[in-house]
Design a protein around this motif. Structure first.
Motif, PDB file in Angstrom:
ATOM      1  N   VAL A 253      -2.192  -0.938   2.120  1.00 13.58           N
ATOM      2  CA  VAL A 253      -2.723  -1.542   3.228  1.00 13.58           C
ATOM      3  C   VAL A 253      -4.212  -1.044   3.117  1.00 13.58           C
ATOM      4  O   VAL A 253      -4.439  -0.207   2.306  1.00 13.58           O
ATOM      5  CB  VAL A 253      -2.319  -1.076   4.599  1.00 13.58           C
ATOM      6  CG1 VAL A 253      -0.880  -1.570   4.827  1.00 13.58           C
ATOM      7  CG2 VAL A 253      -2.081   0.571   4.242  1.00 13.58           C
ATOM      8  N   PHE A 254      -5.358  -1.219   3.920  1.00 17.82           N
ATOM      9  CA  PHE A 254      -6.603  -0.769   3.910  1.00 17.82           C
ATOM     10  C   PHE A 254      -6.505   0.703   3.815  1.00 17.82           C
ATOM     11  O   PHE A 254      -5.917   1.380   4.742  1.00 17.82           O
ATOM     12  CB  PHE A 254      -7.327  -1.226   5.123  1.00 17.82           C
ATOM     13  CG  PHE A 254      -8.596  -1.328   4.685  1.00 17.82           C
ATOM     14  CD1 PHE A 254      -9.510  -0.591   3.901  1.00 17.82           C
ATOM     15  CD2 PHE A 254      -9.479  -2.123   5.566  1.00 17.82           C
ATOM     16  CE1 PHE A 254     -10.919  -0.417   3.528  1.00 17.82           C
ATOM     17  CE2 PHE A 254     -11.135  -2.382   5.421  1.00 17.82           C
ATOM     18  CZ  PHE A 254     -11.357  -1.541   4.290  1.00 17.82           C
ATOM     19  N   GLY A 255      -6.950   1.587   2.898  1.00 17.97           N
ATOM     20  CA  GLY A 255      -6.994   3.025   2.578  1.00 17.97           C
ATOM     21  C   GLY A 255      -6.128   3.532   2.063  1.00 17.97           C
ATOM     22  O   GLY A 255      -6.211   4.915   1.822  1.00 17.97           O
ATOM     23  N   TRP A 256      -5.051   2.976   1.619  1.00 22.38           N
ATOM     24  CA  TRP A 256      -3.950   3.618   0.664  1.00 22.38           C
ATOM     25  C   TRP A 256      -4.397   4.236  -0.645  1.00 22.38           C
ATOM     26  O   TRP A 256      -3.741   5.226  -0.789  1.00 22.38           O
ATOM     27  CB  TRP A 256      -2.972   2.376   0.397  1.00 22.38           C
ATOM     28  CG  TRP A 256      -3.304   1.686  -0.828  1.00 22.38           C
ATOM     29  CD1 TRP A 256      -3.923   0.538  -0.851  1.00 22.38           C
ATOM     30  CD2 TRP A 256      -2.800   1.842  -2.193  1.00 22.38           C
ATOM     31  NE1 TRP A 256      -4.081  -0.037  -2.133  1.00 22.38           N
ATOM     32  CE2 TRP A 256      -3.624   0.652  -3.112  1.00 22.38           C
ATOM     33  CE3 TRP A 256      -2.570   2.952  -3.285  1.00 22.38           C
ATOM     34  CZ2 TRP A 256      -3.390   0.765  -4.348  1.00 22.38           C
ATOM     35  CZ3 TRP A 256      -2.352   2.756  -4.192  1.00 22.38           C
ATOM     36  CH2 TRP A 256      -2.849   1.789  -5.012  1.00 22.38           C
ATOM     37  N   PRO A 257      -5.342   3.815  -1.344  1.00 23.47           N
ATOM     38  CA  PRO A 257      -5.865   4.496  -2.518  1.00 23.47           C
ATOM     39  C   PRO A 257      -6.279   5.974  -2.185  1.00 23.47           C
ATOM     40  O   PRO A 257      -5.564   7.006  -2.952  1.00 23.47           O
ATOM     41  CB  PRO A 257      -7.056   3.852  -3.086  1.00 23.47           C
ATOM     42  CG  PRO A 257      -6.745   2.383  -2.595  1.00 23.47           C
ATOM     43  CD  PRO A 257      -6.180   2.648  -1.185  1.00 23.47           C
ATOM     44  N   GLY A 258      -6.806   6.273  -1.208  1.00 26.11           N
ATOM     45  CA  GLY A 258      -7.171   7.740  -0.948  1.00 26.11           C
ATOM     46  C   GLY A 258      -5.987   8.426  -0.493  1.00 26.11           C
ATOM     47  O   GLY A 258      -5.885   9.862  -1.035  1.00 26.11           O
ATOM     48  N   ARG A 259      -5.027   7.997   0.093  1.00 30.35           N
ATOM     49  CA  ARG A 259      -3.712   8.670   0.614  1.00 30.35           C
ATOM     50  C   ARG A 259      -3.176   8.856  -0.741  1.00 30.35           C
ATOM     51  O   ARG A 259      -2.251  10.133  -0.813  1.00 30.35           O
ATOM     52  CB  ARG A 259      -3.031   7.896   1.680  1.00 30.35           C
ATOM     53  CG  ARG A 259      -3.851   7.582   2.814  1.00 30.35           C
ATOM     54  CD  ARG A 259      -4.904   8.832   3.364  1.00 30.35           C
ATOM     55  NE  ARG A 259      -3.930  10.065   3.643  1.00 30.35           N
ATOM     56  CZ  ARG A 259      -4.171  11.343   4.064  1.00 30.35           C
ATOM     57  NH1 ARG A 259      -5.603  11.498   3.671  1.00 30.35           N
ATOM     58  NH2 ARG A 259      -3.581  11.909   4.386  1.00 30.35           N
ATOM     59  N   ALA A 260      -2.911   7.984  -1.438  1.00 28.85           N
ATOM     60  CA  ALA A 260      -2.018   8.033  -2.803  1.00 28.85           C
ATOM     61  C   ALA A 260      -2.570   9.159  -3.655  1.00 28.85           C
ATOM     62  O   ALA A 260      -1.896   9.865  -4.256  1.00 28.85           O
ATOM     63  CB  ALA A 260      -1.817   6.791  -3.349  1.00 28.85           C
TER      64      ALA A 260
END
Length: 317
Positions: A253-260
């Motif tokens: 979903v939008f924003g997932w790369p930063g959280r991963a």
């Protein structure tokens, strides 16, 4: 497998064409494209991530007032003006501790923050369900020094309509941390409560990364490493990964790369190399500047990502 020795470029838009289009349109003062991009992503979390990108575009305050004046009945330009002004206020303050911040910096900070709150409160008066406005009011609550009840009410106004709104939770966690208006205990209690009620495959569980990084960053050298490698921290981070991006129900979903990236980095720091490697598998080359800027000099974030990934694979498999 991609070549792990190659240092990937950091895409500030996380590879999302909508974010790229929004940044370009705001820079060009292209109102219709801005309107279209926001209309394409109506869910609360998506709009908030778009607004985070919008808030970082320089020069918006120089012209957004004209859009507000030209369309007094339109809420979107007023919302952008208010959210951007929150970031604009923190720009005036700078990132130093209060004791190292000048009176002029504080004056600019409070002036801009008051303007931001005026805009955002007008939005919530028009639409009490506007979770983006309430989220940025949750952010400004720290700087505006509102009471704890008022700050909680702003956050509650978000989760009433979007119970797992990640950006609002991240801003609430900041309010509850020791350096602002709370304590380490309150911060961790909030993060654990969010983890317990998070939907499997969603991103809310990654709030645990924010809590442990916040605590780690406040500790002296030596104690910081001891904390992030403690049994409690390792357990929290592994459970957060299992419940979010490594869960079978996870969908990008939008924003997932930063959280991963946050999970990969903290699991690596914790010595959980096997779990870190699994998150690196998911990330591929979608490296983000934050949170790698916590552990390396500016400009070296992608290289540090590659080094950590290489070590996670070496020690975790």
């Amino acid at each position: 497998m991609w070549p792990f020795s190659r240092v990937p470029d950091i895409d500030p838009t996380h590879g999302d064409p909508r974010a790229r289009a929004l940044i370009t349109a705001l820079g060009a003062q292209d109102r219709e494209t801005v309107r279209g991009v926001f209309a394409s992503l109506p869910d609360p979390d998506g709009r908030a991530y778009l607004m985070e990108f919008a808030s970082e575009v320089p020069g918006v305050q120089d012209w957004i007032g004209r859009w507000v004046a030209d369309e007094p009945g339109s809420t979107l330009p007023l919302l952008i003006q208010g959210c951007h002004a929150v970031a604009w206020a923190w720009e005036a303050r700078g990132g130093a501790y209060a004791k190292d911040t000048s009176a002029d910096q504080f004056a600019g900070f409070f002036e801009r923050l008051a303007f931001a709150e005026k805009c955002l409160k007008q939005v919530t008066e028009r639409d009490p369900s506007d979770t983006t406005a309430w989220t940025w009011l949750t952010t400004s609550a720290r700087g505006s020094q509102v009471g704890r009840d008022e700050a909680a009410a702003r956050f509650d106004a978000v989760v009433k309509y979007a119970p797992e709104h990640l950006i609002a939770h991240r801003q609430r966690l900041q309010f509850l941390c020791e350096k602002w208006s709370g304590s380490h205990g309150e911060m961790f209690a909030f993060a654990h409560e969010a983890l317990a009620r998070s939907t499997p495959g969603g991103l809310l569980a990654t709030l645990m990364v924010d809590a442990h990084l916040e605590y780690w960053a406040r500790l002296p050298s030596g104690e910081d490493e001891a904390h992030i490698r403690s049994a409690a921290a390792r357990r929290d981070l592994v459970v957060a990964a299992q419940h979010s991006v490594l869960n079978a129900a996870f969908r990008p979903v939008f924003g997932w790369p930063g959280r991963a990236n946050g999970l990969a980095m903290t699991l690596f720091m914790a010595g959980e190399y096997g779990w870190a490697a699994r998150v690196f598998d998911l990330i591929g080359d979608h490296v983000t500047r934050s949170p790698w800027n916590y552990i390396t000099a500016s400009g070296n974030e992608a290289r540090r990502f590659v080094e950590a990934r290489k070590d996670a694979y070496a020690f975790g498999r």
